[in-house]
Design a protein around this motif. Structure first.
Motif, PDB file in Angstrom:
ATOM      1  N   LYS A 194      11.874 -13.598  31.864  1.00  0.00           N
ATOM      2  CA  LYS A 194      12.575 -13.319  33.122  1.00  0.00           C
ATOM      3  C   LYS A 194      14.021 -12.914  32.875  1.00  0.00           C
ATOM      4  O   LYS A 194      14.475 -11.867  33.344  1.00  0.00           O
ATOM      5  N   SER A 195      14.729 -13.753  32.107  1.00  0.00           N
ATOM      6  CA  SER A 195      16.136 -13.449  31.841  1.00  0.00           C
ATOM      7  C   SER A 195      16.260 -12.141  31.083  1.00  0.00           C
ATOM      8  O   SER A 195      17.140 -11.331  31.358  1.00  0.00           O
ATOM      9  N   THR A 196      15.372 -11.944  30.131  1.00  0.00           N
ATOM     10  CA  THR A 196      15.408 -10.706  29.351  1.00  0.00           C
ATOM     11  C   THR A 196      15.297  -9.501  30.274  1.00  0.00           C
ATOM     12  O   THR A 196      16.067  -8.539  30.157  1.00  0.00           O
ATOM     13  N   LEU A 197      14.351  -9.541  31.196  1.00  0.00           N
ATOM     14  CA  LEU A 197      14.143  -8.413  32.103  1.00  0.00           C
ATOM     15  C   LEU A 197      15.398  -8.172  32.944  1.00  0.00           C
ATOM     16  O   LEU A 197      15.851  -7.033  33.112  1.00  0.00           O
ATOM     17  N   THR A 249      13.995 -17.299  38.870  1.00  0.00           N
ATOM     18  CA  THR A 249      13.939 -18.742  39.100  1.00  0.00           C
ATOM     19  C   THR A 249      12.652 -19.274  38.505  1.00  0.00           C
ATOM     20  O   THR A 249      11.742 -18.514  38.200  1.00  0.00           O
ATOM     21  N   HIS A 250      12.577 -20.575  38.255  1.00  0.00           N
ATOM     22  CA  HIS A 250      11.227 -21.099  38.113  1.00  0.00           C
ATOM     23  C   HIS A 250      10.971 -22.205  39.124  1.00  0.00           C
ATOM     24  O   HIS A 250      10.099 -23.019  38.954  1.00  0.00           O
ATOM     25  N   ASP A 251      11.751 -22.149  40.177  1.00  0.00           N
ATOM     26  CA  ASP A 251      11.556 -23.097  41.254  1.00  0.00           C
ATOM     27  C   ASP A 251      10.644 -22.488  42.312  1.00  0.00           C
ATOM     28  O   ASP A 251      10.896 -21.412  42.837  1.00  0.00           O
ATOM     29  N   LYS A 309      11.489  -5.297  22.758  1.00  0.00           N
ATOM     30  CA  LYS A 309      11.178  -5.994  21.504  1.00  0.00           C
ATOM     31  C   LYS A 309      12.495  -6.443  20.909  1.00  0.00           C
ATOM     32  O   LYS A 309      13.387  -5.645  20.682  1.00  0.00           O
ATOM     33  N   TYR A 310      12.616  -7.745  20.645  1.00  0.00           N
ATOM     34  CA  TYR A 310      13.852  -8.224  20.022  1.00  0.00           C
ATOM     35  C   TYR A 310      13.871  -7.827  18.555  1.00  0.00           C
ATOM     36  O   TYR A 310      12.853  -7.427  18.000  1.00  0.00           O
ATOM     37  N   ASP A 311      15.029  -7.979  17.955  1.00  0.00           N
ATOM     38  CA  ASP A 311      15.201  -7.557  16.562  1.00  0.00           C
ATOM     39  C   ASP A 311      14.188  -8.214  15.631  1.00  0.00           C
ATOM     40  O   ASP A 311      13.761  -7.621  14.650  1.00  0.00           O
ATOM     41  N   PRO A 355       8.025  -9.511  21.184  1.00  0.00           N
ATOM     42  CA  PRO A 355       7.922  -8.703  22.407  1.00  0.00           C
ATOM     43  C   PRO A 355       8.165  -9.575  23.630  1.00  0.00           C
ATOM     44  O   PRO A 355       7.262 -10.245  24.104  1.00  0.00           O
ATOM     45  N   ALA A 356       9.370  -9.575  24.140  1.00  0.00           N
ATOM     46  CA  ALA A 356       9.727 -10.481  25.237  1.00  0.00           C
ATOM     47  C   ALA A 356       9.298  -9.910  26.585  1.00  0.00           C
ATOM     48  O   ALA A 356       8.977 -10.656  27.506  1.00  0.00           O
ATOM     49  N   VAL A 357       9.301  -8.591  26.706  1.00  0.00           N
ATOM     50  CA  VAL A 357       8.891  -7.940  27.942  1.00  0.00           C
ATOM     51  C   VAL A 357       7.918  -6.825  27.569  1.00  0.00           C
ATOM     52  O   VAL A 357       8.181  -6.050  26.665  1.00  0.00           O
TER      53      VAL A 357
END
Ligand SMILES: Nc1ncnc2c1ncn2[C@@H]1O[C@H](COP(=O)(O)OP(=O)(O)OP(=O)(O)O)[C@@H](O)[C@H]1O
Ligand SMILES: [Mg+2]
Lengths: 415, 283
Positions: free
Chosen positions: A43-46, A194-196, A12-14, A18-20
Motif C-alpha cells: 500500500k505505502s509503496t503504491l 489504511t488497514h483499519d 520491483k525493489y532493488d 516485487p512490492a507492487v
C-alpha cells in the motif's frame, strides 16, 4: 483537482522484491479511494509511487491525463500526509503549514500566505497553537498540522498514509469524521492508505483491496461487503470476519459438518458438480430462530447446533459453534488466515444474534440462516462462485451517484 | 535532569546540594589558579587563597613582558592548529557519518570499529614512532605535523557522535519537503540542515577541546616556536631568575588559555540545545 490513472504499475525493489504487481486503477476527479490490505502488501509503496518518492519500474502513471512517471515529486503538485507525520520540528505550527507556500517563490504574497494559514488553522482548530512547536503538541494536533500543511497548497490530490494509526480510538473517530468532511468540502481527489476496517468502509467512495502487491478487487464498500470477488476479499472485509463453512452441494442440499442445509437455486447451480466448496457466511446472516416470525423463517433455512460459548456485548450477542473442519480445505483456510494477518485458523462459527436471545454455553439452539445472502467459494482458486457482478456493479454505481450528489449539494450550499 | 513534572521540596534541595558540590569540586582549581595569577612573586609561597596584593604583573609579563614572545606565538599556534584540525575533522566526520547513517554499504561496521580502535589507542605509544617518522619526512615541528595527529584524536569521536546524531534525524522530512515542493537541495537545506546543525556544533566543540587540551603531541613533536602550542609552551616558562618559580606566569597563561573555551561554549550554547528533533513524528 485531477484524475489519477494507474496503468499496469509494477514496482520491483532493488533487491528484486516485487512490492507492487501490475496494478491498474482509474481514479476520478474528486473521488476518495482507499487502499487496504494486510501489512506488507504494498500500500505505502503504491502511494509513494504516485507521489513520486519511489521510481516506477513498469507501467504508466497519469495525473490529469498527463504522464508523470519521470517527474520529480514537486512537479506533480500532490500533497501527502505521511505515516509518520513528518512535521518540521524546528518550525512552529504556523511555519509548518506555510512551508509549502514559502517554497513557491513569488507565487504567494505575505498576506496571502498569512490568510491561507489562518484559514486552514481555523478549519482544523489549530488557531491557538500556531506559535507552538510540534514537539509540544498532542498526537491529534500533530495529525491536524500535517493535514493543514497538505490542504493549504491547493494540490491536485491528497495522499494519506495511515494518518490515524497512532491515535486512540476516540480521537481516531473524530479525525475520521473530520477527514471525510474536509474531503467533501474541498472535493479533492484523495488516495488513503489504511488497514483499519472502519476507515476503509466509512471514508471511501471505492476501496481497493491489495494482497501481496496484487489488486484483488476495487469497488464501493457495499459491493466489497456483499459481492466479494474472492475468498480473500470476503475474509478481509468485515468484522468479525466471515465464516467459511466447508461442504458439498447435492441438488439443493448443502452438506456441512453442522448438518444439511437447504440452499437456493442460484447457489445450488453454482456449487453443483464440485467435490467441495466453502460457504461464506457473515455472522449476521444467522439469527435465533425462536425469535423470528414464520414469514421470516421461510426465507432461509433453520438448523440446530450446540453453542460452545456466547458473548453478550450489550447491543448484540455473539455465539460460537464448534465444528470439525474438513481436511480438504484445511490448507486453504490456513493460508487464508496467514494472508489476512489473522492469528490462527478459526474452527468456530461466529453467530451474531439479538442481544435478547438467551444462548448459554452448552445449549442446543435452533439457528436460522439467511441462505440468500451467503456465497460459495472454490477452495482451490478462491473464486466466488455465486458472485452477482451485475448487482455488485449497481452498488458501486449508486455509491458514485451519492458522491456526485454530495458534491453538488455542497456547492449549492456554498453559493 | 528531571525536566518533566515538578520537583518536590526535598528533591529540589537534594539537587541543589549536589549541584553546588559538583560546582565547587570542578571550579575550585580554576578559582585557585585565577587567584594565583594575581599574586606577586613574594606572595606565591603564601598559603592564603587570595593574594594579599592584587597585581597584573603576571599578565603583563606574558602579554607584553619577557615571556610575550613565548606565550603569544604559542597562543597563535594553538588557535591556528586547533581550528584547522577541528574544521577538517568536522567536515570529514560529517560526510562520513552521513554515509554511515543513511547508506548501506559493505564495510560500514569496519569503519566504525576502526574509528573506535584508533580512539582508544594510547597516545603515548604512538608518539615515539611518530617522532621518528616526522623527523624523517620533515613534518617535525610544523603545524601540519600536529594537525595530522590531532585529526587522529578528533576524527573517531566526531564520527561516532555525528553518526549517532544523524541516525536520530527523521529523514522522512526530506521526502516530505520534496512533496511539499522543494528541490532535493532545498529539502536538504531547509528540512535537514537545521536539525543537523546542533549535532555538528556539539561535535565541533568536542573536537576543539580535545585538540586544544593536547599536551603529549604538543611537547613531543615540536622543538621551537614554529609550532609549539600553549600547553607545551607553559613548560618552557622561566622565572625572572633561575631561583624563581614561574608559577604566577603559568597561572596567568592558563587563565588566558581557558578564555577561548569559555567564549566558545557561551557562543554556541543555544546551538547545542538537544532534543530539537522531537515532535517530527507521531506521539
Ligand atoms: N526499500 C525497500 N527495499 C526492499 N523492499 C521493500 C522496501 N520497502 C518496502 N519493501 C517491501 O515491499 C513490501 C511492501 O511494503 P509497503 O511498505 O508498501 O507495505 P504496506 O502495505 O504499506 O505495509 P504496512 O501496512 O505495514 O505499512 C514489503 O514486503 C516490504 O518488505
Ligand atoms: Mg505502509
Amino acid at each position: 483537482m485531477s484524475s489519477i490513472t494507474l496503468q499496469n504499475l509494477v514496482k520491483k525493489y532493488d533487491d528484486g522484491f516485487p512490492a507492487v504487481n501490475d496494478i491498474s486503477i482509474d481514479i476520478e476527479d474528486g473521488e476518495f479511494i482507499i487502499l487496504v490490505g494486510p501489512s506488507g502488501c504494498g500500500k505505502s509503496t503504491l502511494l509513494r509511487m504516485i507521489v513520486g518518492l519511489e521510481d516506477i519500474t513498469e507501467g504508466d502513471l497519469l495525473i490529469g491525463g498527463e504522464r508523470v512517471n519521470e517527474k520529480a515529486p514537486r512537479e506533480r503538485n500532490l500533497a501527502m500526509v505521511f505515516q509518520s507525520y513528518a512535521l518540521y520540528p524546528h518550525l512552529t505550527v504556523y511555519e509548518n503549514i506555510a512551508f509549502p507556500m514559502r517554497l513557491t517563490k513569488g507565487k504567494f504574497t505575505k498576506e496571502e500566505i498569512d490568510e491561507k494559514v489562518r484559514h486552514a488553522a481555523t478549519m482544523l482548530e489549530l488557531t491557538e497553537h500556531l506559535d507552538r512547536k510540534p514537539a509540544n503538541l498532542s498526537g491529534g494536533q500533530r495529525q491536524r498540522v500535517a493535514m493543514g500543511r497538505a490542504i493549504v497548497r491547493e494540490a491536485d490530490a491528497f495522499l494519506f498514509d495511515e494518518p490515524l494509526s497512532n491515535l486512540d480510538a476516540k480521537l481516531r473517530g473524530q479525525m475520521r469524521a473530520e477527514i471525510a468532511r474536509l474531503q467533501r468540502e474541498l472535493n479533492t481527489t484523495s488516495v488513503y492508505v489504511t488497514h483499519d476496517q472502519t476507515e476503509a468502509m466509512t471514508l471511501g467512495d471505492r476501496v481497493a483491496v491489495l494482497k501481496k502487491g496484487l489488486l484483488q478487487q476495487i469497488a464501493s464498500p457495499r459491493e466489497l461487503y456483499e459481492q466479494p470477488a474472492n475468498l480473500f476479499v470476503a475474509g478481509f472485509i468485515g468484522s468479525p470476519s466471515m465464516n467459511f463453512l466447508p461442504g458439498t452441494v447435492e441438488g439443493n442440499v448443502f452438506s456441512t459438518p453442522l448438518g444439511k442445509i437447504e440452499i437456493p437455486d442460484r447457489a445450488a447451480k453454482a456449487g453443483a458438480g464440485r467435490e467441495i466448496v466453502l460457504a461464506g457466511i457473515r455472522p449476521e446472516f444467522f439469527d435465533d430462530a425462536s425469535q423470528l416470525s414464520e414469514a421470516q423463517l421461510s426465507k432461509g433455512t433453520t438448523f440446530t447446533a450446540e453453542i460452545s460459548h456466547s458473548e453478550w456485548m450489550g447491543n448484540e450477542q455473539y455465539a460460537y459453534v464448534s465444528y470439525e473442519t474438513d481436511e480438504r480445505v484445511q490448507d486453504t483456510l490456513r493460508n487464508l488466515a496467514e494472508e489476512m494477518d489473522a492469528d490462527e485458523l478459526r474452527t468456530q462459527l461466529v453467530v451474531e444474534v439479538d442481544a435478547t436471545s438467551r444462548f448459554r454455553s452448552g445449549d442446543t439452539a435452533e439457528l436460522w440462516l439467511d441462505t440468500r445472502r451467503m456465497h460459495l467459494f472454490d477452495p482451490a482458486t478462491g473464486e466466488n462462485l455465486t458472485r452477482d457482478a451485475e448487482a455488485g456493479a449497481e452498488l458501486t454505481r449508486e455509491a458514485r451517484e451519492d458522491r456526485k450528489r454530495d458534491a453538488e449539494r455542497f456547492v449549492s450550499r456554498q453559493s | 535532569m528531571a525536566s518533566n513534572g515538578k520537583l518536590t521540596g526535598k528533591q529540589r534541595l537534594g539537587w541543589t546540594v549536589l549541584t553546588v558540590v559538583v560546582l565547587l569540586y570542578a571550579l575550585f582549581p580554576v578559582a585557585a589558579i585565577l587567584a594565583t595569577s594575581f599574586k606577586t612573586q613574594a606572595d606565591l609561597g603564601n598559603a592564603a587563597f587570595l593574594p594579599s596584593n592584587w597585581t597584573w604583573a603576571n599578565y603583563e609579563m606574558i602579554l607584553v613582558g619577557d615571556a610575550q614572545e613565548l606565550f603569544l606565538t604559542a597562543f597563535r599556534n594553538s588557535i591556528g592548529i586547533t581550528l584547522i584540525a577541528t574544521f577538517i575533522a568536522v567536515v570529514l566526520a560529517t560526510l562520513c557519518a552521513y554515509a554511515i547513517a543513511r547508506l548501506n554499504f559493505p564495510g560500514k561496521r569496519i569503519i566504525l570499529g576502526t574509528a573506535l580502535a584508533v580512539s582508544i589507542f594510547p597516545v603515548i605509544s604512538v608518539v615515539t614512532p611518530l617522532f621518528n617518522l616526522w623527523r624523517n619526512i620533515g613534518l617535525y615541528d610544523t603545524w601540519l605535523g600536529l594537525i595530522i595527529p590531532y585529526l587522529s584524536l578528533t576524527l573517531p569521536i566526531s564520527i561516532w557522535t555525528l553518526a549517532a546524531f544523524f541516525r536520530q534525524i527523521p529523514w522522512d522530512l526530506e521526502q516530505a519537503a520534496q512533496v511539499d515542493g522543494a528541490t532535493q537541495w532545498q529539502a536538504f537545506r531547509r528540512a535537514i540542515v537545521p536539525l543537523a546543525m546542533p549535532g555538528v556544533f556539539t561535535t565541533a566543540i568536542i573536537a576543539f577541546f580535545i585538540a586544544w587540551n593536547d599536551f603529549v603531541y604538543g611537547i613531543s613533536l615540536t622543538s621551537t616556536e614554529a609550532a609549539r602550542p600553549v600547553p607545551a609552551a607553559l613548560a618552557f616558562f622561566t622565572g625572572a631568575s633561575q631561583f624563581e618559580e614561574p608559577t604566577g606566569a603559568i597561572s596567568a597563561a592558563a587563565i588566558i588559555v581557558t578564555i577561548p573555551v569559555v567564549v566558545l561554549v557561551l557562543l554556541f550554547q543555544r546551538q547545542i540545545v538537544s532534543g530539537l528533533t522531537q515532535g517530527a513524528v507521531k506521539g
